[in-house]
Enzyme design. Sequence first.
Site, short mmCIF file in Angstrom:
data_model
loop_
_atom_site.label_atom_id
_atom_site.label_comp_id
_atom_site.label_asym_id
_atom_site.label_seq_id
_atom_site.Cartn_x
_atom_site.Cartn_y
_atom_site.Cartn_z
N HIS A 1 0.87 -1.19 0.00
CA HIS A 1 0.00 0.00 0.00
C HIS A 1 0.90 1.24 0.00
O HIS A 1 2.00 1.20 0.55
CB HIS A 1 -0.84 -0.05 1.28
N ASP B 1 2.87 -4.56 8.14
CA ASP B 1 1.66 -3.74 8.00
C ASP B 1 0.47 -4.70 8.15
O ASP B 1 0.14 -5.44 7.22
CB ASP B 1 1.69 -3.06 6.63
N GLN C 1 -4.82 -5.16 7.09
CA GLN C 1 -5.86 -6.06 6.58
C GLN C 1 -5.86 -7.39 7.32
O GLN C 1 -6.71 -8.24 7.07
CB GLN C 1 -5.66 -6.32 5.07
N LYS D 1 -10.54 -0.49 10.30
CA LYS D 1 -10.69 -1.72 9.50
C LYS D 1 -10.98 -2.92 10.39
O LYS D 1 -11.20 -4.02 9.92
CB LYS D 1 -9.42 -1.96 8.68
N CYS E 1 -4.72 2.46 -3.70
CA CYS E 1 -3.48 2.98 -3.09
C CYS E 1 -2.34 1.99 -3.25
O CYS E 1 -1.53 1.81 -2.33
CB CYS E 1 -3.68 3.32 -1.61
#
Length: 403
Positions: free
Chosen positions: A121, A198, A201, A224, A361
């Site tokens: 991202h 990261d 998600q 999220k 993104c």
Amino acid sequence: MTVSATEAPLDVVADFPAIPDGWAYLDTAATAQKPRAVIDAIARGYDTTYATVHRGVYQRSADMTLAYEAARGTVARFVGAKPDEIVFVRGATEGINLVANSWAANQLKAGDRILLSQLEHHSNIVPWQMVAERVGAAIDVVPLTDDHRIDLDAMAAMIRPEHKLVALAHVSNVLGSVLDVERACTIAHSVGAHILIDGCQAVARLPVDVAALGCDFYVFSGHKLYGPTGIGVLWARGELLDAMPPYQGGGSMIDRVSFERTTYAPAPTRFEAGTPHIVGALGLAAAVDYVTGIGLSRIHAHETALVADARAALSRINSLRLFGPADSAGIVSFALQGVHPHDIGTILDEHRVAIRAGHHCAQPLMGVLGVEATARASFGVYNGAADIDALVAGMERVVRIFG
Ligand code: PMP
């Protein structure tokens, strides 16, 4: 058309007041809808319990401070961390910028290298480019396998001692590909590099235990994870956080201030300058309690079944190209020959199906996939077989219009 029922239906849509009957919300990878429990926690936070934290000498403020710190404890338990290793930030983006500006800007020097992957991202690319430019470091990029995973064999072959930092997505926001984080950490550490994951998600889709994963930094956003916007988490190994200089200066993050010399508070307070998003932390803790109550393993099984059903149904549509691996976590990206994903999104919206269309993104990844954009359906706890039926019916209409 009828799609087979998922193997592990959750049936919790009634917990989500913002999802009306018959609306297929398939954009959870952008942001998750909020369960009543989170909305109520936020309302309570601003209602009879509201006050500032850390400063007040009166009871209400002391109580709010306890609640804010209890939220830190809830988040810590959720990812297998210690409370002092949890920094509340604005979101994953701020967490990565914090590590880039506080850790990397001080540890990296000219000639050092940073290792990213092709599927990152923008928020896991741009902060590293900015710090690399500042210190004179270079960036290398791990390619993807044919089935669109980060290629860890390639990573093992290309990593060298000049790599001081590796930053990779746990789950791709475009493809849903799940990273073998433990292996990635072993490879990074084999040359002495630090590794940031990261987890934006991932945290809402899989059980995450940062100690077991073996990474050095882990970031995610509350919104999220069915929590509020404006709050997120940076986790860093305690000894790293203790040694890191402040990212922003201001109130709360100090020990003593004078015009001659200022000393700083210990972590995590040192990294939370200014009045924090107090109620956001309470909402995030409620979101953590909500998903923990369902069980991350159940959520993962539920979304994996939805992905399998969606991929099977979509693959029967002529000229439709599916991206990502078959076992992706909760996310299905696709493109239809000759049709812009924005048109797909607009027509699906007429069918009360909300998907995301664009570059997500992740412009470098679009180049790798050879497309300008994709259409993306992403699932959450509230989705079920009816949502996939609606998606497929909508896609059949798209084909009729453009076919
Ligand atoms: N990383 C990934 C993988 C994401 O999906 C996102 C959000 N789309 C981010 C980082 C950035 O998150 P935020 O905008 O909440 O800071």
